[in-house]
Write a protein that holds these residues in place. Structure first.
Motif, PDB file in Angstrom:
ATOM      1  N   CYS A 159       0.926  -1.201   0.255  1.00  0.00           N
ATOM      2  CA  CYS A 159       0.055   0.391  -0.249  1.00  0.00           C
ATOM      3  C   CYS A 159       0.904   1.141  -0.112  1.00  0.00           C
ATOM      4  CB  CYS A 159      -0.832  -0.022   0.880  1.00  0.00           C
ATOM      5  SG  CYS A 159       0.003   0.573   2.784  1.00  0.00           S
ATOM      6  N   LEU A 160       0.171   2.462  -0.531  1.00  0.00           N
ATOM      7  CA  LEU A 160       1.235   3.523  -0.963  1.00  0.00           C
ATOM      8  C   LEU A 160       0.111   5.108  -0.117  1.00  0.00           C
ATOM      9  CD1 LEU A 160       2.561   3.569  -4.091  1.00  0.00           C
ATOM     10  CD2 LEU A 160       3.472   3.911  -2.308  1.00  0.00           C
ATOM     11  N   PRO A 161      -0.047   5.029   1.397  1.00  0.00           N
ATOM     12  CA  PRO A 161      -0.127   6.379   2.411  1.00  0.00           C
ATOM     13  C   PRO A 161       0.210   7.502   1.289  1.00  0.00           C
ATOM     14  CG  PRO A 161       1.018   4.747   3.744  1.00  0.00           C
ATOM     15  CD  PRO A 161       1.481   4.615   1.951  1.00  0.00           C
ATOM     16  N   GLY A 162      -1.676   8.431   1.397  1.00  0.00           N
ATOM     17  CA  GLY A 162      -1.408   9.737   1.157  1.00  0.00           C
ATOM     18  C   GLY A 162      -1.936  10.077   2.173  1.00  0.00           C
ATOM     19  N   ARG A 163      -2.089  11.162   2.213  1.00  0.00           N
ATOM     20  CA  ARG A 163      -2.259  12.247   3.375  1.00  0.00           C
ATOM     21  C   ARG A 163      -3.816  11.993   3.781  1.00  0.00           C
ATOM     22  NH1 ARG A 163       0.734  16.523   2.903  1.00  0.00           N
ATOM     23  NH2 ARG A 163       1.903  16.527   1.314  1.00  0.00           N
ATOM     24  N   THR A 164      -4.371  11.257   2.563  1.00  0.00           N
ATOM     25  CA  THR A 164      -5.663  11.332   3.468  1.00  0.00           C
ATOM     26  C   THR A 164      -6.669   9.586   2.874  1.00  0.00           C
ATOM     27  OG1 THR A 164      -7.218  11.995   1.698  1.00  0.00           O
ATOM     28  CG2 THR A 164      -7.143  13.562   3.290  1.00  0.00           C
ATOM     29  N   ASN A 165      -7.219   8.704   3.247  1.00  0.00           N
ATOM     30  CA  ASN A 165      -7.325   7.643   2.998  1.00  0.00           C
ATOM     31  C   ASN A 165      -8.415   7.570   1.256  1.00  0.00           C
ATOM     32  OD1 ASN A 165      -6.353   6.583   5.757  1.00  0.00           O
ATOM     33  ND2 ASN A 165      -9.107   6.574   5.976  1.00  0.00           N
ATOM     34  N   LEU A 196      -4.203   1.074   5.664  1.00  0.00           N
ATOM     35  CA  LEU A 196      -4.235   2.066   5.607  1.00  0.00           C
ATOM     36  C   LEU A 196      -5.050   3.333   6.455  1.00  0.00           C
ATOM     37  CD1 LEU A 196      -4.131   1.491   1.644  1.00  0.00           C
ATOM     38  CD2 LEU A 196      -2.418   2.995   2.922  1.00  0.00           C
ATOM     39  N   ARG A 197      -6.040   2.416   6.794  1.00  0.00           N
ATOM     40  CA  ARG A 197      -7.144   3.439   7.655  1.00  0.00           C
ATOM     41  C   ARG A 197      -6.781   3.082   9.330  1.00  0.00           C
ATOM     42  NH1 ARG A 197     -10.876  -1.323   6.399  1.00  0.00           N
ATOM     43  NH2 ARG A 197      -9.894  -2.205   8.250  1.00  0.00           N
ATOM     44  N   GLN A 198      -5.510   2.748   9.648  1.00  0.00           N
ATOM     45  CA  GLN A 198      -5.391   2.799  10.615  1.00  0.00           C
ATOM     46  C   GLN A 198      -3.860   3.875  10.721  1.00  0.00           C
ATOM     47  OE1 GLN A 198      -4.949  -0.999  12.859  1.00  0.00           O
ATOM     48  NE2 GLN A 198      -7.415  -1.155  12.673  1.00  0.00           N
ATOM     49  N   ARG A 199      -3.353   3.691   9.813  1.00  0.00           N
ATOM     50  CA  ARG A 199      -2.480   4.780   9.474  1.00  0.00           C
ATOM     51  C   ARG A 199      -1.431   4.555   9.928  1.00  0.00           C
ATOM     52  NH1 ARG A 199      -3.351   7.722   5.560  1.00  0.00           N
ATOM     53  NH2 ARG A 199      -2.948   9.746   6.085  1.00  0.00           N
ATOM     54  N   LEU A 230       4.240  -5.671  14.636  1.00  0.00           N
ATOM     55  CA  LEU A 230       2.679  -5.667  15.745  1.00  0.00           C
ATOM     56  C   LEU A 230       1.844  -4.956  14.817  1.00  0.00           C
ATOM     57  CD1 LEU A 230       3.433  -3.779  18.831  1.00  0.00           C
ATOM     58  CD2 LEU A 230       2.616  -6.187  18.482  1.00  0.00           C
ATOM     59  N   THR A 231       2.360  -4.105  13.403  1.00  0.00           N
ATOM     60  CA  THR A 231       1.457  -2.946  12.759  1.00  0.00           C
ATOM     61  C   THR A 231       0.532  -4.324  12.155  1.00  0.00           C
ATOM     62  OG1 THR A 231       3.065  -2.405  11.179  1.00  0.00           O
ATOM     63  CG2 THR A 231       1.804  -0.503  12.205  1.00  0.00           C
ATOM     64  N   GLU A 232       2.008  -5.677  11.269  1.00  0.00           N
ATOM     65  CA  GLU A 232       1.399  -6.352  10.646  1.00  0.00           C
ATOM     66  C   GLU A 232       0.390  -7.369  11.754  1.00  0.00           C
ATOM     67  OE1 GLU A 232       1.970  -6.939   6.887  1.00  0.00           O
ATOM     68  OE2 GLU A 232       3.289  -5.038   7.169  1.00  0.00           O
ATOM     69  N   MET A 233       0.547  -7.535  12.611  1.00  0.00           N
ATOM     70  CA  MET A 233      -0.479  -8.473  13.188  1.00  0.00           C
ATOM     71  C   MET A 233      -1.909  -7.406  13.490  1.00  0.00           C
ATOM     72  SD  MET A 233       1.565  -9.394  16.823  1.00  0.00           S
ATOM     73  CE  MET A 233       2.967 -11.308  16.288  1.00  0.00           C
ATOM     74  N   LEU A 234      -1.736  -6.157  13.628  1.00  0.00           N
ATOM     75  CA  LEU A 234      -3.332  -5.847  13.312  1.00  0.00           C
ATOM     76  C   LEU A 234      -4.326  -5.229  12.161  1.00  0.00           C
ATOM     77  CD1 LEU A 234      -1.946  -2.068  15.328  1.00  0.00           C
ATOM     78  CD2 LEU A 234      -3.335  -3.938  16.034  1.00  0.00           C
ATOM     79  N   ALA A 235      -2.669  -5.770  10.753  1.00  0.00           N
ATOM     80  CA  ALA A 235      -2.950  -5.456   9.950  1.00  0.00           C
ATOM     81  C   ALA A 235      -4.175  -6.840   9.630  1.00  0.00           C
ATOM     82  CB  ALA A 235      -1.961  -5.005   8.484  1.00  0.00           C
ATOM     83  N   ASP A 236      -3.766  -7.718  10.208  1.00  0.00           N
ATOM     84  CA  ASP A 236      -3.965  -8.768   9.855  1.00  0.00           C
ATOM     85  C   ASP A 236      -5.164  -9.389  10.384  1.00  0.00           C
ATOM     86  OD1 ASP A 236      -1.821 -10.120   8.750  1.00  0.00           O
ATOM     87  OD2 ASP A 236      -0.774 -11.045  10.621  1.00  0.00           O
ATOM     88  N   ASP A 237      -5.759  -8.619  11.550  1.00  0.00           N
ATOM     89  CA  ASP A 237      -6.977  -8.310  12.599  1.00  0.00           C
ATOM     90  C   ASP A 237      -7.842  -8.084  11.526  1.00  0.00           C
ATOM     91  OD1 ASP A 237      -5.690 -10.243  15.068  1.00  0.00           O
ATOM     92  OD2 ASP A 237      -5.551  -8.243  15.541  1.00  0.00           O
TER      93      ASP A 237
END
Length: 325
Positions: A159-165, A196-199, A230-237
């Motif tokens: 994913c490529l984050p932007g200034r907003t979702n 992306l959603r959780q920034r 941890l970010t990968e675990m959160l994305a897994d969730d």
């Protein structure tokens, strides 16, 4: 003031060396990654404040009994250039050295954070321009997400984050589309959309900056690795809220080498910039696999309260001492 400086120095050492080593392998991180993330944030902030604040407070100790008074006295002396009064205030070279050390360290951390942030923004902007040029939209993705497809045979997703979702994008390769089933592809997209959603990029770039500023410090090294995990675990969730663990595991097994292989692929039209912290599911650790293969109950309310309270206390102690001293 000198006792306060000594206490902050001791706290900085504890948060920099033994605590990160213990937390890095803590078993509860797989049960409640959100709680572990909060704790890591508190450790990093409290450790940074203590590390910068200890030499500054020690250096300002001869100028007053409280930090505001001492700071005001030091500023007034500097503006009036009345350096002869330094002897009357019992200011010694070690005080000047400590004050300069604290200011330089604090400035180094802030400037490294700013430099890393703007380098990452520039790298992502260049990467997004390449994606827009070389990709085609993928219709009917989860949550009507902006998902683009690049013509490459290596199975990859990122994913490529932007200034907003709304300005963010998920990138898939043609090889991934040809490899995964519809449900497995949905799990991958849901995983990336959770990033992306959780920034998550805001968390990873901060720890990346601290690591680049002081790479020899255990708290930065362990913290950087832990936050990526941890970010990968959160994305897994996030993906598990819609898909089964088996589906997610199959998608990981079939695309687990995504970004690393993509970076090394000969003649690749796109290259993952080294300035961009990893936010893909290439980071498959034992703890991450274990929670997918044998899910465990999340931390109970009492344990969660203990972690959150400990995090708040860690952050409140150096902050309160610096502001109220």
């Amino acid at each position: 003031m000198e006792l306060l400086a000594l206490f902050l120095a001791a706290l900085a050492v504890i948060l920099a060396i033994p605590v990160p080593k213990l937390l890095h392998t803590a078993s509860f991180r797989g049960r409640s990654p959100w709680a572990a993330m909060v704790l890591w944030q508190a450790i990093a902030l409290a450790g940074g404040l203590s590390m910068v604040g200890a030499p500054i407070i020690y250096g300002l100790a001869p100028f007053g009994d409280s930090l505001p008074h001492a700071l005001g006295g030091a500023v007034q002396l500097t503006l009036t250039e009345d350096y002869e009064s330094l002897g009357q205030l019992d200011v010694h070279p070690q005080h000047i050295f400590a004050l300069c050390l604290g200011l330089l360290l604090g400035g180094h951390l802030v400037l490294t954070l700013a430099r890393t942030y703007f380098r990452v923004l520039g790298a992502r902007r260049r990467h997004r321009q390449l994606v827009d040029l070389l990709s085609t939209p993928l219709p009917n993705t989860v949550d009507d997400a902006d998902t683009q497809v690049i013509e490459h045979e290596t199975p990859l997703a990122y994913c490529l984050p932007g200034r907003t979702n709304a300005s963010s994008v998920t990138v898939l390769s043609r090889g991934l589309l040809n490899t995964l089933s519809e449900s497995e592809l949905g799990a991958v997209v849901a995983h990336e959309q959770t990033h992306l959603r959780q920034r998550h990029h805001l968390l990873t770039v901060t720890f990346e900056a601290w690591y680049r500023a002081l790479p020899w410090l255990p708290t930065n090294r362990y913290g950087r690795e832990a936050v990526l995990e941890l970010t990968e675990m959160l994305a897994d969730d996030g993906a598990l809220a819609q898909y089964s663990p088996e589906t997610l595991l199959r998608s990981l097994a079939l695309s687990s080498f995504e970004t690393a292989s993509h970076r090394d692929a000969p003649g690749s039209a796109l290259e993952v910039d080294e300035d961009v912290p990893a936010t893909s599911n290439t980071l498959i650790t034992g703890a991450r696999l274990q929670r997918l293969l044998a899910p465990t109950e999340p931390l109970g309310k009492l344990a969660m309260f203990g972690v959150v309270s400990s995090s708040a206390a860690l952050l409140a102690v150096p902050t309160g001492l610096l502001l109220l001293s």
